[in-house]
Design a protein around this motif. Structure first.
Motif, PDB file in Angstrom:
ATOM      1  N   VAL A  94       0.909  -1.237   0.089  1.00 26.66           N
ATOM      2  CA  VAL A  94      -0.103   0.040  -0.007  1.00 26.66           C
ATOM      3  C   VAL A  94       0.991   1.186  -0.065  1.00 26.66           C
ATOM      4  O   VAL A  94       1.926   1.283   0.480  1.00 26.66           O
ATOM      5  N   HIS A  95       0.568   2.260  -0.512  1.00 19.14           N
ATOM      6  CA  HIS A  95       1.261   3.559  -0.621  1.00 19.14           C
ATOM      7  C   HIS A  95       0.388   4.639  -1.060  1.00 19.14           C
ATOM      8  O   HIS A  95      -1.046   4.463  -1.520  1.00 19.14           O
ATOM      9  N   LYS A  96       0.869   5.930  -0.749  1.00 17.69           N
ATOM     10  CA  LYS A  96       0.005   7.147  -1.179  1.00 17.69           C
ATOM     11  C   LYS A  96      -0.243   7.184  -2.518  1.00 17.69           C
ATOM     12  O   LYS A  96       0.639   6.593  -3.495  1.00 17.69           O
ATOM     13  N   CYS A  97      -1.273   7.546  -2.998  1.00 19.68           N
ATOM     14  CA  CYS A  97      -1.619   7.886  -4.278  1.00 19.68           C
ATOM     15  C   CYS A  97      -0.714   8.719  -5.328  1.00 19.68           C
ATOM     16  O   CYS A  97      -0.026   9.683  -4.376  1.00 19.68           O
ATOM     17  N   MET A  98      -0.492   8.537  -6.349  1.00 15.65           N
ATOM     18  CA  MET A  98       0.414   9.460  -7.532  1.00 15.65           C
ATOM     19  C   MET A  98      -0.206   9.981  -8.755  1.00 15.65           C
ATOM     20  O   MET A  98      -0.865   9.158  -9.150  1.00 15.65           O
ATOM     21  N   ASN A  99       0.034  11.217  -9.079  1.00 15.63           N
ATOM     22  CA  ASN A  99      -0.292  11.824 -10.423  1.00 15.63           C
ATOM     23  C   ASN A  99       1.137  12.105 -11.117  1.00 15.63           C
ATOM     24  O   ASN A  99       2.134  12.279 -10.726  1.00 15.63           O
ATOM     25  N   LEU A 100       1.003  11.648 -12.557  1.00 13.88           N
ATOM     26  CA  LEU A 100       1.966  11.817 -13.496  1.00 13.88           C
ATOM     27  C   LEU A 100       2.212  13.586 -13.617  1.00 13.88           C
ATOM     28  O   LEU A 100       1.174  14.137 -13.851  1.00 13.88           O
ATOM     29  N   VAL A 101       3.398  14.129 -13.196  1.00 14.18           N
ATOM     30  CA  VAL A 101       3.711  15.564 -13.264  1.00 14.18           C
ATOM     31  C   VAL A 101       4.831  15.753 -14.372  1.00 14.18           C
ATOM     32  O   VAL A 101       5.749  15.452 -14.179  1.00 14.18           O
ATOM     33  N   LEU A 102       4.492  16.359 -15.420  1.00 15.12           N
ATOM     34  CA  LEU A 102       5.432  16.712 -16.400  1.00 15.12           C
ATOM     35  C   LEU A 102       5.319  18.162 -16.814  1.00 15.12           C
ATOM     36  O   LEU A 102       4.287  18.566 -16.928  1.00 15.12           O
ATOM     37  N   GLU A 103       6.264  18.841 -16.924  1.00 15.81           N
ATOM     38  CA  GLU A 103       6.465  20.092 -17.367  1.00 15.81           C
ATOM     39  C   GLU A 103       7.725  20.648 -18.060  1.00 15.81           C
ATOM     40  O   GLU A 103       8.621  20.425 -17.255  1.00 15.81           O
ATOM     41  N   TRP A 104       7.785  20.985 -19.318  1.00 13.49           N
ATOM     42  CA  TRP A 104       8.893  21.311 -19.859  1.00 13.49           C
ATOM     43  C   TRP A 104       8.849  22.426 -20.732  1.00 13.49           C
ATOM     44  O   TRP A 104       8.044  22.796 -21.709  1.00 13.49           O
ATOM     45  N   ASP A 105       8.889  23.833 -19.918  1.00 11.93           N
ATOM     46  CA  ASP A 105       8.533  24.878 -20.508  1.00 11.93           C
ATOM     47  C   ASP A 105       9.495  26.056 -20.019  1.00 11.93           C
ATOM     48  O   ASP A 105       9.852  26.079 -18.976  1.00 11.93           O
TER      49      ASP A 105
END
Length: 356
Positions: A94-105
């Motif tokens: 079990v672990h904390k939920c995650m979101n994909l974070v992408l930023e190239w700008d």
């Protein structure tokens, strides 16, 4: 628990083989009956897992059995089941939920402030989701919500016995059909793409990961925990990371950087390389194995030649010398076929063999 299940939920939660719509259809076909579900999944979509958990709870008579490596959303899906079992050779995470974070700008100050606000909102949403999931776990495990949040933050793999002690499962089984999980490159890639640590399972023999682990093993036997992952070709931005408790780069990593022709970036005790660089390492390992086998063959051939020549020398030493009656005067410029010339030639060959 029968060997024939009514539902087989494998792959990624939210995929075609772990879909809430299909689960709902099967449960409708077995109203007022006990439904047996096999889960073997490394996780996926939280929303799908929550939906399936609600469907299990609404049905009221669902028995979930875990086999293999199960993590993340796959553990959430079973929370609505009446009874949960796990095979003795399985793993649970079990672990904390995650979101994909992408930023190239490129951003100016105002744009950076807006982006930071967006990330902060994402964090707050994830905190709410984590709280809801921890509450579900706590109700099942008969533990406090804070205890479950601490476990989720740690995110370590649990053995079946630990999962039982925490209360995630009700029973540990020993079914013959439940195979011991195997950590292949594909499975490791799937775990890494979801940000999940590798379980305490031996890497598949002769895999790229196993060979890389063996290459660096001496530096890490007594120096922290090593984790590595090799991404699949379909994961364009995946990376290989080797955890190191030291901030300085070991000599072997300096050699690795020289091999890659690029610097290794160190951050938070991790050295990162790209997938192309991982392929270059794999090719270098293959070339090294080929070169070693070639050198071994050459050494064996030279040893055979030297042994043959040594034998000829010993045989010549054993031959009796000519009697004085057979000795003939010979001019110094005449060619000779005597044993002395044979020995000189063999000695020359021996010298050449040793030099090469």
């Amino acid at each position: 628990m029968p060997r024939n299940y009514n539902l087989y939920l494998r792959g990624s939660v939210g995929g075609w083989d772990f879909d809430s719509g299909y689960v709902n259809w099967v449960l409708d076909q077995h109203k007022d009956k006990e439904v047996h579900v096999l889960i073997d999944s490394r996780g996926g979509r939280v929303d799908t897992a929550l939906s399936i958990s609600s469907l299990f709870r609404a049905h009221g008579n669902v028995h979930v059995h875990y086999a293999g490596m199960n993590a993340s959303a796959a553990t959430i899906a079973s929370m609505g089941a009446k009874h949960i079992s796990i095979d003795e050779g399985s793993c649970y995470l079990v672990h904390k939920c995650m979101n994909l974070v992408l930023e190239w700008d490129y951003m100016n100050a105002d744009e950076l402030e807006a982006h930071i606000a967006q990330l902060q909102k994402m964090k707050e949403d994830q905190d709410v989701i984590d709280g809801c999931i921890a509450g579900m776990y706590a109700k099942r495990c008969k533990k406090t919500k804070d205890e479950l949040l601490a476990l989720m933050k740690k995110g370590g793999w649990l053995t079946p016995q630990q999962a039982l002690e925490w209360g995630f499962v009700d029973e540990i089984t020993t079914y013959d059909e439940d195979k011991k999980p195997e950590l292949t490159e594909a499975v490791a890639s799937e775990l890494a793409s979801a940000g999940i640590p590798l379980p305490p399972i031996d890497l598949k023999k002769d895999s790229f990961l196993a060979r890389l682990k063996k290459l660096f093993a001496p530096d890490y036997q007594d120096n922290g925990k090593q984790t590595a992952d090799h991404s699949s070709p379909a994961t364009q931005n995946s990376q290989l990371t080797t955890q190191n408790s030291q901030s300085t780069m070991p000599d072997k990593f300096k050699a690795l950087a020289a091999l890659l022709g690029a610097s290794l970036v160190a951050a938070d005790g991790k050295f990162t390389i790209t997938e192309d660089q991982a392929e270059k390492i794999n090719g270098a390992l293959d070339s090294r194995d080929t070169e070693i086998n070639t050198l071994k063959t050459q050494i064996n051939e030279k040893d055979t030649t030297i042994n043959d020549l040594n034998k000829k020398v010993e045989d010549l030493k054993k031959e009796p010398a000519d009697t004085t009656g057979n000795v003939q005067e010979q001019h110094k410029d005449d060619k000779s076929d005597g044993p002395g010339d044979d020995i000189d030639g063999i000695v020359d060959q021996l010298a050449k063999a040793y030099r090469s």
